[in-house]
Design a protein around this motif. Structure first.
Motif, short mmCIF file in Angstrom:
data_model
loop_
_atom_site.label_atom_id
_atom_site.label_comp_id
_atom_site.label_asym_id
_atom_site.label_seq_id
_atom_site.Cartn_x
_atom_site.Cartn_y
_atom_site.Cartn_z
N ALA A 1 3.40 5.73 -6.09
CA ALA A 1 3.21 5.64 -7.44
C ALA A 1 1.92 6.73 -7.86
O ALA A 1 2.12 7.09 -8.78
CB ALA A 1 3.42 4.30 -7.99
N GLU A 2 0.90 6.49 -6.99
CA GLU A 2 -0.40 6.88 -7.32
C GLU A 2 -0.31 8.26 -6.94
O GLU A 2 -1.61 9.05 -7.00
CB GLU A 2 -1.49 5.98 -6.99
N LYS A 3 0.61 8.75 -6.23
CA LYS A 3 0.61 10.28 -5.90
C LYS A 3 -0.75 10.46 -4.48
O LYS A 3 -1.46 11.58 -5.09
CB LYS A 3 0.27 11.17 -7.01
N ARG A 4 -1.06 9.67 -3.83
CA ARG A 4 -1.82 9.81 -2.78
C ARG A 4 -1.28 9.33 -1.44
O ARG A 4 -0.33 8.83 -1.46
CB ARG A 4 -3.10 8.84 -3.28
N ARG B 1 2.49 1.63 -3.34
CA ARG B 1 1.62 1.80 -4.57
C ARG B 1 0.97 3.42 -4.43
O ARG B 1 0.89 4.04 -5.23
CB ARG B 1 0.40 1.04 -4.29
N ALA B 2 0.56 3.84 -3.00
CA ALA B 2 0.18 5.04 -2.93
C ALA B 2 1.21 6.17 -3.31
O ALA B 2 0.77 7.15 -3.89
CB ALA B 2 0.08 5.44 -1.21
N GLU C 1 0.84 -1.14 0.02
CA GLU C 1 0.06 0.06 -0.15
C GLU C 1 0.71 1.34 0.22
O GLU C 1 0.67 2.26 -0.74
CB GLU C 1 -1.10 0.06 1.20
#
Ligand code: CAA
Length: 258
Positions: free
Chosen positions: A248-251, A245-246, A242
């Motif tokens: 990479a997803e800019k969140r 991934r976060a 998580e």
């Protein structure tokens, strides 16, 4: 929450705070206080809903040391088997990060309690010292071992052999405290720091604390091996997936374990 008489234990969200509360004795660490402190801290440590613990005292004293009046007439057996001494082994093994928020005196066992914590946040009024030598004894809650590791042999030797206190600025320069804050902001800063830690992935936080502990206890090669294994193990957690991934997803990450 158990009924305590020498401490106040409370929680706010994922942060637990333990306030040492023997103002009549500048929070001197008698057997009862230490038992309560360890009991409360152990309970919080076992609760996955708690991500960080703050230990603090009063404006005048974090703690002025072990209780001199309680131990004055003790002999070898009482000191080895009783009083506040045996319980610390369990405290040192707690997995939850612990922040010491120090205002005023942190002397003897008080300085040693702060050094058992992971982070020492100091008010500008903080005073650290190991005055045991002036009582005809030496540090007994780990000061002769942790202080030289924190500030180096020569400065530690000066403090332990003379009993001299150091103020917050000298302590920060020497590496004994993480950061100094104005006294009236100490608790808010400690809470903010604890909330930041408590917002991270708990398995990652526990592993990082473990690795930091290993750095105090192991030779470098062994510590590096320990870290390599712990680092690889982190990739077995959902929170690592998580977290990355976060990124990479800019969140912001939504850690499952926190
Ligand atoms: N144990 C028992 N009582 C203590 C105490 C201690 N460590 N420190 C302070 N107190 C008590 C005082 O006896 C006093 O009680 P009374 O009002 O009943 O007399 C009260 O707290 C307030 O203290 P003072 O009047 O002394 O306050 P002050 O502002 O004049 O001085 C101080 C503050 C410089 C911190 C002084 O209290 C002091 O020197 N305290 C002792 C510090 C010390 O030696 N700590 C090491 C203890 S040994 C140890 O910790 C061993 C170990 O490694 C585990």
């Amino acid at each position: 929450m158990d009924a305590y008489t020498c401490i106040i234990a409370e929680t706010r969200g994922r942060v637990a705070t333990i306030t040492l509360n023997r103002p009549e004795a500048l929070n001197a660490l008698n057997g009862a206080l230490v038992r309560e402190l360890i009991d409360a801290a152990t309970g919080f440590d076992a609760d996955p809903g708690i991500g960080a613990i703050v230990i603090t005292g009063s404006a005048k004293a974090f703690a002025a040391g072990a209780d001199i009046k309680e131990m004055a007439e003790h002999g070898y057996a009482e000191m080895l088997l009783g009083g506040p001494f045996p319980g610390w082994v369990g405290f040192e093994r707690l997995r939850t990060p612990i922040i010491a928020a120090v205002s005023g005196f942190a002397l003897g066992g008080g300085c040693e309690l702060a050094m058992m914590c992971d982070i020492i946040l100091a008010a500008d009024t903080a005073k650290f010292g190991q005055p045991e030598i002036t009582l005809g004894i030496l540090p007994g809650f780990g000061g002769s071992q942790r202080l030289p590791r924190a500030i180096g042999k020569y400065k530690a030797a000066e403090m332990i052999l003379t009993g001299r206190m150091m103020g917050a600025e000298e302590a920060e320069r020497a590496g004994l405290v993480s950061r100094i804050v104005p006294a009236d902001e100490l608790l808010a800063e400690a809470a903010a720091l604890a909330e930041t830690i408590a917002s991270k992935s708990l398995p990652a936080v526990i592993a990082a604390k473990d690795a930091l502990q290993a750095a105090q206890e192991m030779p470098l090669a062994e510590g590096l091996r320990f870290e390599r294994q712990a680092f690889a193990a982190a990739f077995a957690t959902e929170d690592q997936k998580e977290g990355m991934r976060a990124f990479a997803e800019k969140r912001a990450p939504e850690f499952r374990h926190r």
